[in-house]
Design an enzyme around this catalytic site. Structure first.
Site, mmCIF file in Angstrom:
data_model
loop_
_atom_site.group_PDB
_atom_site.id
_atom_site.type_symbol
_atom_site.label_atom_id
_atom_site.label_comp_id
_atom_site.label_asym_id
_atom_site.label_seq_id
_atom_site.Cartn_x
_atom_site.Cartn_y
_atom_site.Cartn_z
ATOM 1 N N ASP A 104 -30.249 38.744 67.098
ATOM 2 C CA ASP A 104 -30.952 37.654 66.419
ATOM 3 C C ASP A 104 -30.114 36.380 66.391
ATOM 4 O O ASP A 104 -30.631 35.297 66.117
ATOM 5 C CB ASP A 104 -31.268 38.031 64.960
ATOM 6 N N ASP A 138 -31.186 39.807 61.263
ATOM 7 C CA ASP A 138 -30.113 40.687 60.791
ATOM 8 C C ASP A 138 -29.253 41.237 61.926
ATOM 9 O O ASP A 138 -28.052 41.364 61.797
ATOM 10 C CB ASP A 138 -30.673 41.820 59.920
ATOM 11 N N ASP A 152 -38.485 38.001 58.905
ATOM 12 C CA ASP A 152 -38.626 39.402 59.295
ATOM 13 C C ASP A 152 -39.514 40.088 58.268
ATOM 14 O O ASP A 152 -39.599 39.622 57.130
ATOM 15 C CB ASP A 152 -37.268 40.091 59.248
HETATM 16 P P1 ATP Z 1 -38.470 43.573 61.264
HETATM 17 O O1 ATP Z 1 -37.262 44.106 60.575
HETATM 18 O O2 ATP Z 1 -38.132 42.703 62.418
HETATM 19 O O3 ATP Z 1 -39.484 43.085 60.352
HETATM 20 P P2 ATP Z 1 -39.079 46.188 61.972
HETATM 21 O O4 ATP Z 1 -37.923 46.640 61.198
HETATM 22 O O5 ATP Z 1 -40.370 46.764 61.584
HETATM 23 O O6 ATP Z 1 -39.250 44.701 61.974
HETATM 24 P P3 ATP Z 1 -37.829 47.283 64.246
HETATM 25 O O7 ATP Z 1 -36.751 47.769 63.359
HETATM 26 O O8 ATP Z 1 -37.495 46.575 65.484
HETATM 27 O O9 ATP Z 1 -38.822 46.380 63.506
HETATM 28 O O10 ATP Z 1 -38.739 48.539 64.584
HETATM 29 C C1 ATP Z 1 -39.736 48.487 65.550
HETATM 30 C C2 ATP Z 1 -40.332 49.864 65.727
HETATM 31 O O11 ATP Z 1 -39.308 50.761 66.163
HETATM 32 C C3 ATP Z 1 -40.873 50.475 64.447
HETATM 33 O O12 ATP Z 1 -42.213 50.176 64.307
HETATM 34 C C4 ATP Z 1 -40.661 51.944 64.651
HETATM 35 O O13 ATP Z 1 -41.745 52.518 65.314
HETATM 36 C C5 ATP Z 1 -39.462 52.022 65.560
HETATM 37 N N1 ATP Z 1 -38.241 52.310 64.808
HETATM 38 C C6 ATP Z 1 -37.759 51.643 63.753
HETATM 39 N N2 ATP Z 1 -36.610 52.185 63.327
HETATM 40 C C7 ATP Z 1 -36.336 53.219 64.150
HETATM 41 C C8 ATP Z 1 -35.268 54.173 64.238
HETATM 42 N N3 ATP Z 1 -34.249 54.160 63.402
HETATM 43 N N4 ATP Z 1 -35.334 55.084 65.223
HETATM 44 C C9 ATP Z 1 -36.350 55.079 66.086
HETATM 45 N N5 ATP Z 1 -37.374 54.232 66.050
HETATM 46 C C10 ATP Z 1 -37.391 53.318 65.099
#
Ligand code: ATP
Length: 931
Positions: free
Chosen positions: A660, A656, A335
């Site tokens: 997953d 996490d 990730d």
């Molecule tokens: P990874 O942890 O898999 O590396 P990530 O944390 O970047 O990836 P996600 O958490 O799935 O991936 O987030 C994907 C997208 O969702 C982000 O790019 C953001 O635009 C949006 N996002 C992330 N967190 C939030 C939240 N708490 N509320 C709303 N949108 C969110």
């Protein structure tokens, strides 16, 4: 207080339960009260099946086949009047038993410590503060918070449930999640409601699959529903690793070989005129020599100690077999957020109506201001900016906390340092900080509105929405999420102070802006809202999440972890491919991948939607080249794992969230995050990272390779020693010579002096080029890569040299057999103790510093002292059939015992040259170690 499981908690109203347990539905228990209850009710644990008592571990040492043979030999010696032999054999058996006992007890202790480390945590309110505590410390009356992915840590009466769904198959066998409520179940007191219908209770051991909630603990440990059936489930066996199983099979083959050889040796000896009893005892001793009885125990110790080393490097192994698989990993899928990056987000940019604002300040400290083209901006005067900050603040579940610490300087002047922290999702924490920066000097924000509904963030939808009711009674929907996701639900935009339809041009402009921000490695979130007309409380959000008004974007930085770059380059050297899998924007992911040295100018970036349109075989073909998967959802991970596996890769996959878990289970090495990971993911995983850090995975792989190498080292040592002993006896008998070693000597070498050096090899340092080798093949035979040849050739040389020393001494003085046997005995021991240093390197003894492994040096010294003891101590001489040795003997012994290792060493240098790693390179790689 009544915490009897018979009590029907589901028939009581939530408030009555709280009262009955003298708790508080908002503050929870006080810490003091919780301690008191813990002392009264005991730990919240299921009683384990009784651990084997120490005496049983000791007795077990004497239960195996080899000891049985020796006991028979002792009996026969006794009846033939050889009392000294009988007592000595018994003494040797006991010394061997004690050594085995110490090893096993040590291994058992470290594995137990490991179990405790991997035990679950619970989110609990104590003294009005949210705390994470080990689930075992929960007591009746505790207020516990539940989230999707948690394992319910005790039986509890729910007092809040927001779309809470719990999968209770562990208890009811029903795998469809049950929707939970807080409503009291009206029921006549004499009717028992089935567990599956007790919808206002949460049961220990079940899994939260969706929503959030909290409850008051009503029963803990064996008082819980699962506790009642715990004795039925306490049967899980400790898994053996594939290597342990293979070694067991090998042991069986060796028994057959040993018995055959023994028969030949006895027959040849008797044929050449030796007496039957001596030959019988020699045969038994040889059989004992040939069977590497100590091996499985030393393998367990090596695994257990290796696992301890991994813990020190922050990797907790949950399933022992994965220690072996770790060394075979050929792809690590990681990730991005929190594993490759620090997960310390700071919103630095906000954009709306074609205007970019920079935000000052760093970390979670809410001190900072908004600027546009270098000039300070008043947030209150900018409607769209205020609206963005309102959404950032309200559509948010994180909390910002501040700890103050005061210090005084030498003049007695006080200084207060504030330390800001986020409880919850760091992305949301950064938005809280952003909103707080905007509020500085603008206090009249609408704090009065109340949240009535929430659709939490999930990585599939990539959005989060809440419905709020203002003081005027008007409902509004506030949404934030990935730009494409929010745009897809928006029909209007707040543009330059006006509400406008979201035209294709404006949509394009927003997307372009998103890419521009992402190109600077910023994580981009979009904000939208809508006033809800005719909304009824309780109406699901997804029915109203459309026709939104788009407002703007915020970009946040999340710097890469410093240790990730060297760790990735180490993987590259070690032939391990690193792949980033993220839900984030393609451009952000690519920018970060470049920062951490993942792209190296090649490597494809694949998006989730492209992946959707590919067949399995197309994906498998691409998977070889792709280094970044962006905008993927958890199901994609499973396809990626399968695609890589179909190409013959051994895949390590991190995760996490609850979703997953399937990918983690399917991968060869499932890795869960210790800090941000859910219980479900941790339970599916083979490895848990205490610090969520990518570099820790690489450290674990390195340890995995080292453990396997060490196991090969002592297998090589023990088997070569055994081959040597057998060949001495075998050739002596075939050639019609007298017995070169007496049975007691063979037993002494095998059961006493061999063990300690073998153990020390089990904790040997890695060879310099461990991480310069390509991953080993998963199905590789333990004897491959020349190990089998090394065992046979070194064993042959040791046997031949021992026989030579014996023959030369005997030739000089044919009447003094005891003298020649003593020389042979010491030569054999010395040859083994020199050879042990050769076993440390796959190249040759000259490739490693002899004194590097302190344990080994001490083990060799103690084995040497033991041998000198049986040779020179007067009372031991008749027992071990030894005699004093003179200077000439020692000269002969040193030359003959040194030859096997010296010859092999020269051979090794000539064939392998020097290993590829040089010291300087290696020390720069050391920076990957988190400790
Ligand atoms: P990874 O942890 O898999 O590396 P990530 O944390 O970047 O990836 P996600 O958490 O799935 O991936 O987030 C994907 C997208 O969702 C982000 O790019 C953001 O635009 C949006 N996002 C992330 N967190 C939030 C939240 N708490 N509320 C709303 N949108 C969110």
């Amino acid at each position: 207080m009544d915490t009897q499981p018979i009590r029907k908690w589901y028939t009581l109203a939530a408030a009555d339960v709280t009262d009955a347990l003298h708790s508080d539905a908002a503050q929870g228990l006080t810490q003091q009260e919780a301690e008191r209850r813990l002392a009264k009710h005991g730990a919240n644990q299921l009683a384990e099946t009784k651990r084997k008592p120490l005496y049983a571990v000791f007795v077990d040492q004497f239960k195996d086949f080899m000891v049985l043979i020796l006991f028979i030999a002792t009996l026969i010696s006794y009846f033939l009047g050889e009392y000294l032999d009988a007592i000595t054999i018994i003494a040797i058996i006991i010394i061997n038993g004690i050594l085995g006992f110490i090893q096993e007890a040590k291994a058992e202790r470290s594995l137990q410590a490991l179990k405790e480390l991997a035990s679950p945590m619970a989110r609990v309110m104590r003294d009005g503060h949210l705390a994470m505590i080990p689930a075992s410390r929960l007591v009746p009356g505790d207020l516990v918070l539940l989230e999707s992915g948690d394992r319910v840590p005790a039986d509890m009466r729910l007092i809040a449930a927001n779309r809470l769904e719990i999968e209770e198959s562990a208890l009811t066998g029903e795998s469809v999640p049950v929707g939970k409520t807080v409503k009291t179940i009206e029921q006549a007191m004499d009717v028992q409601v089935p567990l599956g219908d007790q919808k206002n209770l949460g049961f220990m051991g079940t899994m939260v699959t969706g929503g959030t909630g909290n409850g008051i603990v009503v029963a803990t440990g064996m008082g819980t529903e699962i506790g009642k059936i715990a004795h039925l489930m306490n049967t899980a066996e400790e898994a053996e690793t594939p290597l342990q199983m293979r070694l067991e099979q090998m042991g069986k083959i060796l028994v057959v070989v040993a018995v055959l050889l023994t028969v030949v040796v006895i027959a040849a000896g008797v044929w050449h005129g030796h007496d039957l009893f001596t030959m019988f005892l020699a045969g038994v001793s040889l059989a004992v020599a040939a069977i590497p009885e100590g091996l499985p125990a030393i393998v367990t110790v090596a695994l257990a100690l290796g696992v301890q080393r991994m813990i020190r490097r922050n990797a907790i192994v949950r399933k022992l077999p994965s220690v072996e698989t770790l060394g075979c990993a050929s792809v690590i899928c990681s990730d991005k957020t929190g594993t490759l990056t620090q997960n310390k987000m700071t919103a630095t940019h906000v954009w709306h109506s074609d205007t970019m604002y920079e935000v000052s300040g760093s970390g979670y400290d809410p001190e900072g201001a908004f600027h546009h083209q270098g000039k300070a901006v008043s947030v209150g005067r900018d409607g769209a900016l205020s609206q963005i900050l309102r959404i950032a603040e309200r559509c948010n579940n994180a909390r910002l906390t501040c700890e103050e610490s005061s210090t005084r300087n030498m003049l007695g002047l006080g200084k207060t340092t504030r330390f800001w922290q986020v409880i919850g999702d760091p992305t949301e924490g950064a938005l809280k900080v952003l909103a707080a920066k905007g509020q500085n000097g603008n206090k009249n924000n609408n704090q009065q509105s109340m949240r009535v509904e929430e659709l939490p963030f999930d990585s599939e939808r990539k959005m989060m929405s809440v419905v709020e009711k203002g003081t005027d009674g008007i409902y509004s929907l506030l949404t934030k999420g990935a730009a494409e996701a929010v745009l897809a639900r928006s029909t209007h935009i707040l543009w330059k102070g006006e509400l406008q339809p979201l035209s294709a041009t404006l949509r394009h402009q927003v997307l372009e802006q998103t890419e521009r921000m992402a190109g600077k490695a910023l994580r981009v979130l979009a904000f939208a809202y809508k006033t809800l007309q005719g909304y009824r409380a309780g109406q699901p959000i997804n029915t109203v999440e459309s026709n939104l008004v788009f407002v703007g974007l915020a970009g946040m930085i999340d710097p890469p972890r410093e240790e990730v770059r060297p760790a990735i380059s180490l993987c590259h050297q070690a032939g391990i491919k690193t792949v980033m899998i993220t839900g984030d924007h393609k451009v952000t992911a690519e920018a970060i991948a470049r920062q951490i040295g993942l792209m190296r100018g090649y490597g494809e970036v694949l998006e989730g939607r492209e992946l959707d349109s590919m067949s399995e075989s197309e994906l498998a073909e691409h998977a070889e080249r792709v280094t970044v998967y962006a905008r993927v959802s958890p199901e994609h991970k499973l396809r990626i794992v399968r695609a890589l596996q179909s190409r013959g890769h051994v895949v390590a996959m991190t995760g996490d969230g609850v979703n997953d878990a399937p990918a983690i289970k399917t991968s060869d090495i499932g890795i869960a995050m210790g800090i941000t990971g859910t219980d479900v993911t941790k339970e599916a995983a083979d490895l848990v990272l205490r610090d969520d850090n990518f570099a820790t995975i690489v450290a674990a792989v390195e340890e995995g390779r080292n453990i396997y190498d060490n196991i090969r080292k002592f297998i090589r040592y023990l088997l070569a020693s055994n081959v040597g002993e057998i060949l001495v006896m075998f050739f002596a008998m075939i050639l019609g010579m007298p017995l070169p070693l007496v049975p007691i000597q063979i037993l002494w070498v095998n059961l006493v002096t061999d063990g300690l050096p073998a153990m020390a090899l089990g904790v040997d340092q890695a060879e310099k080029d461990t991480m310069y080798q390509h991953p080993r093949n998963k199905s590789e035979n333990i004897f491959s890569r020349g190990l089998g040849w090394k065992i046979v050739s070194r064993g042959f040389l040791i046997g031949a040299m021992t026989l030579l020393a014996f023959w030369l001494t005997l030739r000089e003085n044919p009447n003094d057999l005891v003298h020649a046997q003593t020389v042979a005995f010491v030569t054999l021991v010395m040859a083994q103790l020199i050879h042990v240093f050769d076993c440390r390197s796959q190249y040759s003894v000259f490739h490693r510093n002899v004194f590097e492994n302190k344990y080994l040096v001490w083990a060799v010294i103690s084995s040497l002292v033991l041998v000198l003891g049986v040779v020179y101590i007067d009372v031991l001489q008749p027992i071990f059939k030894t005699t004093d040795l003179n200077f000439r003997d020692w000269a002969l012994i040193l030359v003959t015992s040194g030859i096997p290792t010296f010859v092999a060493g020269i051979g090794g240098v000539l064939t392998s040259g020097r290993p590829r790693a040089n010291k300087q390179k290696r020390s720069s790689m050391r920076t990957v170690r988190p400790d």
